[in-house]
Design a protein around this motif. Structure first.
Motif, PDB file in Angstrom:
ATOM      1  N   ALA A   1     -35.021  16.649  32.170  1.00  0.00           N
ATOM      2  CA  ALA A   1     -35.720  17.823  31.640  1.00  0.00           C
ATOM      3  C   ALA A   1     -37.230  17.688  31.735  1.00  0.00           C
ATOM      4  O   ALA A   1     -37.930  18.679  31.989  1.00  0.00           O
ATOM      5  N   CYS A   2     -37.751  16.476  31.545  1.00  0.00           N
ATOM      6  CA  CYS A   2     -39.213  16.315  31.568  1.00  0.00           C
ATOM      7  C   CYS A   2     -39.727  15.843  32.927  1.00  0.00           C
ATOM      8  O   CYS A   2     -40.920  15.549  33.063  1.00  0.00           O
ATOM      9  N   GLY A   3     -38.857  15.783  33.939  1.00  0.00           N
ATOM     10  CA  GLY A   3     -39.302  15.517  35.301  1.00  0.00           C
ATOM     11  C   GLY A   3     -39.382  14.062  35.701  1.00  0.00           C
ATOM     12  O   GLY A   3     -39.834  13.748  36.809  1.00  0.00           O
ATOM     13  N   ARG A   4     -38.939  13.146  34.847  1.00  0.00           N
ATOM     14  CA  ARG A   4     -38.973  11.723  35.223  1.00  0.00           C
ATOM     15  C   ARG A   4     -37.863  11.398  36.214  1.00  0.00           C
ATOM     16  O   ARG A   4     -38.059  10.616  37.139  1.00  0.00           O
ATOM     17  N   PHE A   5     -36.679  11.936  35.961  1.00  0.00           N
ATOM     18  CA  PHE A   5     -35.571  11.853  36.911  1.00  0.00           C
ATOM     19  C   PHE A   5     -35.409  13.217  37.564  1.00  0.00           C
ATOM     20  O   PHE A   5     -35.656  14.255  36.942  1.00  0.00           O
ATOM     21  N   ASP A   6     -34.956  13.208  38.828  1.00  0.00           N
ATOM     22  CA  ASP A   6     -34.733  14.457  39.548  1.00  0.00           C
ATOM     23  C   ASP A   6     -33.285  14.925  39.469  1.00  0.00           C
ATOM     24  O   ASP A   6     -32.989  16.084  39.770  1.00  0.00           O
ATOM     25  N   GLY A   7     -32.386  14.025  39.072  1.00  0.00           N
ATOM     26  CA  GLY A   7     -30.980  14.378  38.922  1.00  0.00           C
ATOM     27  C   GLY A   7     -30.232  13.290  38.183  1.00  0.00           C
ATOM     28  O   GLY A   7     -30.726  12.160  38.027  1.00  0.00           O
ATOM     29  N   PHE A   8     -29.041  13.632  37.731  1.00  0.00           N
ATOM     30  CA  PHE A   8     -28.194  12.694  36.983  1.00  0.00           C
ATOM     31  C   PHE A   8     -26.748  13.120  37.162  1.00  0.00           C
ATOM     32  O   PHE A   8     -26.431  14.319  37.152  1.00  0.00           O
ATOM     33  N   PHE A   9     -25.858  12.138  37.294  1.00  0.00           N
ATOM     34  CA  PHE A   9     -24.428  12.442  37.355  1.00  0.00           C
ATOM     35  C   PHE A   9     -23.643  11.333  36.673  1.00  0.00           C
ATOM     36  O   PHE A   9     -24.065  10.175  36.654  1.00  0.00           O
ATOM     37  N   GLU A  10     -22.500  11.707  36.097  1.00  0.00           N
ATOM     38  CA  GLU A  10     -21.658  10.712  35.440  1.00  0.00           C
ATOM     39  C   GLU A  10     -20.271  11.297  35.179  1.00  0.00           C
ATOM     40  O   GLU A  10     -20.111  12.506  35.014  1.00  0.00           O
ATOM     41  N   PHE A  11     -19.282  10.412  35.119  1.00  0.00           N
ATOM     42  CA  PHE A  11     -17.931  10.781  34.738  1.00  0.00           C
ATOM     43  C   PHE A  11     -17.722  10.557  33.234  1.00  0.00           C
ATOM     44  O   PHE A  11     -18.366   9.698  32.624  1.00  0.00           O
ATOM     45  N   ALA A  12     -16.776  11.310  32.659  1.00  0.00           N
ATOM     46  CA  ALA A  12     -16.153  11.012  31.364  1.00  0.00           C
ATOM     47  C   ALA A  12     -17.113  10.957  30.181  1.00  0.00           C
ATOM     48  O   ALA A  12     -16.975  10.111  29.303  1.00  0.00           O
ATOM     49  N   LEU A  13     -18.069  11.873  30.147  1.00  0.00           N
ATOM     50  CA  LEU A  13     -18.937  11.961  28.974  1.00  0.00           C
ATOM     51  C   LEU A  13     -18.303  12.863  27.916  1.00  0.00           C
ATOM     52  O   LEU A  13     -17.532  13.773  28.228  1.00  0.00           O
ATOM     53  N   ASN A  14     -18.642  12.600  26.671  1.00  0.00           N
ATOM     54  CA  ASN A  14     -18.128  13.382  25.555  1.00  0.00           C
ATOM     55  C   ASN A  14     -19.117  14.486  25.171  1.00  0.00           C
ATOM     56  O   ASN A  14     -20.298  14.432  25.537  1.00  0.00           O
ATOM     57  N   PRO A  15     -18.662  15.496  24.406  1.00  0.00           N
ATOM     58  CA  PRO A  15     -19.575  16.581  24.028  1.00  0.00           C
ATOM     59  C   PRO A  15     -20.840  16.100  23.340  1.00  0.00           C
ATOM     60  O   PRO A  15     -21.921  16.656  23.564  1.00  0.00           O
ATOM     61  N   TRP A  16     -20.733  15.068  22.482  1.00  0.00           N
ATOM     62  CA  TRP A  16     -21.923  14.602  21.766  1.00  0.00           C
ATOM     63  C   TRP A  16     -22.937  13.919  22.685  1.00  0.00           C
ATOM     64  O   TRP A  16     -24.107  13.814  22.345  1.00  0.00           O
ATOM     65  N   ASP A  17     -22.486  13.460  23.859  1.00  0.00           N
ATOM     66  CA  ASP A  17     -23.408  12.851  24.816  1.00  0.00           C
ATOM     67  C   ASP A  17     -24.305  13.881  25.483  1.00  0.00           C
ATOM     68  O   ASP A  17     -25.436  13.574  25.866  1.00  0.00           O
ATOM     69  N   THR A  18     -23.787  15.107  25.657  1.00  0.00           N
ATOM     70  CA  THR A  18     -24.428  16.066  26.554  1.00  0.00           C
ATOM     71  C   THR A  18     -24.926  17.346  25.900  1.00  0.00           C
ATOM     72  O   THR A  18     -25.734  18.061  26.502  1.00  0.00           O
ATOM     73  N   ALA A  19     -24.471  17.665  24.689  1.00  0.00           N
ATOM     74  CA  ALA A  19     -24.717  19.005  24.134  1.00  0.00           C
ATOM     75  C   ALA A  19     -26.196  19.343  24.040  1.00  0.00           C
ATOM     76  O   ALA A  19     -26.628  20.428  24.453  1.00  0.00           O
ATOM     77  N   ALA A  20     -27.007  18.441  23.492  1.00  0.00           N
ATOM     78  CA  ALA A  20     -28.439  18.718  23.378  1.00  0.00           C
ATOM     79  C   ALA A  20     -29.122  18.639  24.741  1.00  0.00           C
ATOM     80  O   ALA A  20     -29.989  19.464  25.071  1.00  0.00           O
ATOM     81  N   GLY A  21     -28.738  17.669  25.545  1.00  0.00           N
ATOM     82  CA  GLY A  21     -29.404  17.426  26.819  1.00  0.00           C
ATOM     83  C   GLY A  21     -29.247  18.541  27.825  1.00  0.00           C
ATOM     84  O   GLY A  21     -30.194  18.862  28.563  1.00  0.00           O
TER      85      GLY A  21
END
Length: 275
Positions: A202-222
């Motif tokens: 979101a802040c431009g440090r990484f250009d992309g991200f991918f992962e398997f098997a994340l839970n809702p609490w890992d991703t909801a805010a992000g």
């Protein structure tokens, strides 16, 4: 005009939530230099007394912010569904990092309506960074606006990924993904806290991200941070809309999204061919 008087209801709610989440960081910092009390939820999945203390603090304080909302937390209410108005909380994302004294530790809190994030806060208490967002209000870090990067090619892209605790079903795919990503990009990073990874996109440090098997609490805010910062959230293959709890996720600055999807598709085909 008084800026406090000009806030919308969701901005007021976000400010109250951010105050609670920031305060929970005091617990993490207080425990940082103390001996760790660690138990195992699985062979590699750890929980510390800090995880439990932060979740209990957030449960109590967030109840006062939105009394009618349910609470889905990683440690003590992981079976709570996403229907209705729900706080979705990871008290310490990066518990293994925390247990080893690695500062890539995050607290992730989102308020969701029927699985759709309305607002989100990701706090990095050891690093001193607080990311905040609400639907239609943009994304901020420590109060300053943030935006995804403008990188347009894979070879210039810094990409992040992660590895699930139950890695065996995904290992072949992950190895082929890394084999594809390492020569194709400027670099691959694995900090070990998905909420941090998403905030960094979101802040431009990484250009992309991918992962398997994340839970809702890992991703909801992000995922809301990325959307509000101008990025793109989806799945590793196709144009499916990402929903909390989906088996994989791909996020990016938007410019390199199709390139990353193509790379991951090729990796998946190689993995299938070599079974």
């Amino acid at each position: 005009m008084d800026p406090l008087r000009s806030r919308s209801p969701v901005q007021e709610l976000l400010a109250a939530t951010a105050t609670v989440v920031a305060a929970s960081g005091d617990i993490v910092r207080e425990h940082w230099h103390k001996p760790r009390n660690i138990r195992h939820k699985g062979p590699k999945d750890l929980v510390t007394e800090t995880d439990v203390a932060v979740e209990q603090f957030l449960r109590e304080r967030l109840k006062a912010v939105v009394p009618e909302a349910m609470f889905l937390g990683e440690e003590e209410s992981a079976t709570q569904g996403l229907q209705g108005l729900v706080w979705v909380v990871d008290p310490v994302d990066g518990t293994t990092n925390f247990a080893h004294g690695v500062p890539f530790v995050a607290t992730s809190v989102a308020l969701c309506q029927d699985g759709q994030p309305i607002l989100g806060v990701v706090n990095l208490p050891i690093l001193g960074e607080l990311f905040t967002t609400a639907s239609g209000c943009g994304a901020h870090m420590n109060g300053s606006p943030i935006h995804v990067s403008e990188t347009t090619t894979l070879v210039e892209s810094l990409i992040a990924t992660g590895f699930p605790y139950n890695i065996a079903p995904h290992l072949r795919n992950i190895l082929h993904q890394l084999e594809a990503a390492m020569p194709a990009t400027q670099g691959v990073r694995r900090p070990g806290a998905a909420a941090l990874d998403l905030a960094y996109v979101a802040c431009g440090r990484f250009d992309g991200f991918f992962e398997f098997a994340l839970n809702p609490w890992d991703t909801a805010a992000g995922i809301l941070l990325i959307t509000e910062a101008g990025g793109r959230v989806g799945r590793m293959a196709g144009n499916e809309v990402f929903r909390l709890g989906d088996p994989d996720i791909l996020v990016s600055n938007g410019h390199v999204h199709e390139f990353l999807q193509g790379m991951l598709k090729d990796a998946a085909q190689c993995a299938a061919a070599n079974q």
